[in-house]
Design an enzyme around this catalytic site. Sequence first.
Site, PDB file in Angstrom:
ATOM      1  N   TYR A   1      20.133  34.700  25.859  1.00  0.00           N
ATOM      2  CA  TYR A   1      19.684  33.706  26.840  1.00  0.00           C
ATOM      3  C   TYR A   1      18.878  32.600  26.162  1.00  0.00           C
ATOM      4  O   TYR A   1      19.148  31.406  26.333  1.00  0.00           O
ATOM      5  CB  TYR A   1      18.836  34.397  27.902  1.00  0.00           C
ATOM      6  CG  TYR A   1      18.118  33.466  28.859  1.00  0.00           C
ATOM      7  CD1 TYR A   1      18.718  33.081  30.054  1.00  0.00           C
ATOM      8  CD2 TYR A   1      16.843  32.978  28.564  1.00  0.00           C
ATOM      9  CE1 TYR A   1      18.059  32.226  30.932  1.00  0.00           C
ATOM     10  CE2 TYR A   1      16.185  32.130  29.431  1.00  0.00           C
ATOM     11  CZ  TYR A   1      16.790  31.751  30.610  1.00  0.00           C
ATOM     12  OH  TYR A   1      16.140  30.903  31.469  1.00  0.00           O
TER      13      TYR A   1
ATOM     14  N   SER B   1      13.747  26.251  28.838  1.00  0.00           N
ATOM     15  CA  SER B   1      12.982  27.482  29.014  1.00  0.00           C
ATOM     16  C   SER B   1      11.779  27.468  28.090  1.00  0.00           C
ATOM     17  O   SER B   1      11.889  27.067  26.923  1.00  0.00           O
ATOM     18  CB  SER B   1      13.843  28.709  28.695  1.00  0.00           C
ATOM     19  OG  SER B   1      13.048  29.894  28.691  1.00  0.00           O
TER      20      SER B   1
END
Length: 259
Positions: free
Chosen positions: A160, A145
Amino acid sequence: MNQAYLNGRVAVVTGASRGIGKALAAAAASLGINLAIAARGEGPLKETAEEIAEKYKVAVLPVVCDVTKLEDLENLVDKTKEKFGRIDILINNAGVSSQYPFQNQPLEDLEKLAHTNYLGYVRLIRLVINDMIENKSGAIINMVSGSTLNDPLPRNFIVYSSLKVGLRAFSKALFWELRDHGIKVTSILPGVTDTELTGKLKDITADTSRLMTTEAIENALKFALSVPANVCPLEISVINQQTPWTKPVIPFKQQHPDK
């Protein structure tokens, strides 16, 4: 690896029925790679398999799989090897998101995030890695990410993103363990992408100029798979010039996506 080498190879792609995963599966197929694609929803998965097989003239095996379940991961590997005899490339993409200030984060979401976005990746790698070592070749692509480039991590995404930080660290270390076996490990770090998932982040996606399409991520995958045999891109960051991660601008009152 080059185009001639990739033609006829076999890749497993998780989270492949829509969004980034579907785009990655199609990008791999465009290189002549046969596929085993995995996702939880049987209908969309079969539709994606038929669409990719028809367009790119490769073999595509759909396997229903929940990456949080070890038995599903084992079934995915077994079915792929039954069909194709080998696994040359693993593209770990399956993921879930949960955006809350930490004090409001549902406890059940913590386990879901950990099992999907970290443990699912690590377990599946563990299931395929010994065959790659025996074959003295292989490529592992982990979707990490772009949020991991931020310090501090973007608010509302700290669970996350911290799991993605762990995955990023694991991927780097795994490369150093496996490089003498001819295995490449690459992390792709995308910014916020215009997909069904991010489309529900209303305050973030209102200005679509701040989002990427999947095209840049597809190109990153193709680059990772087609560099010379003695080269491994450890990380590829693909970030929109105006990505919202750079603020970070995610508001504390962000509406949570529908479950």
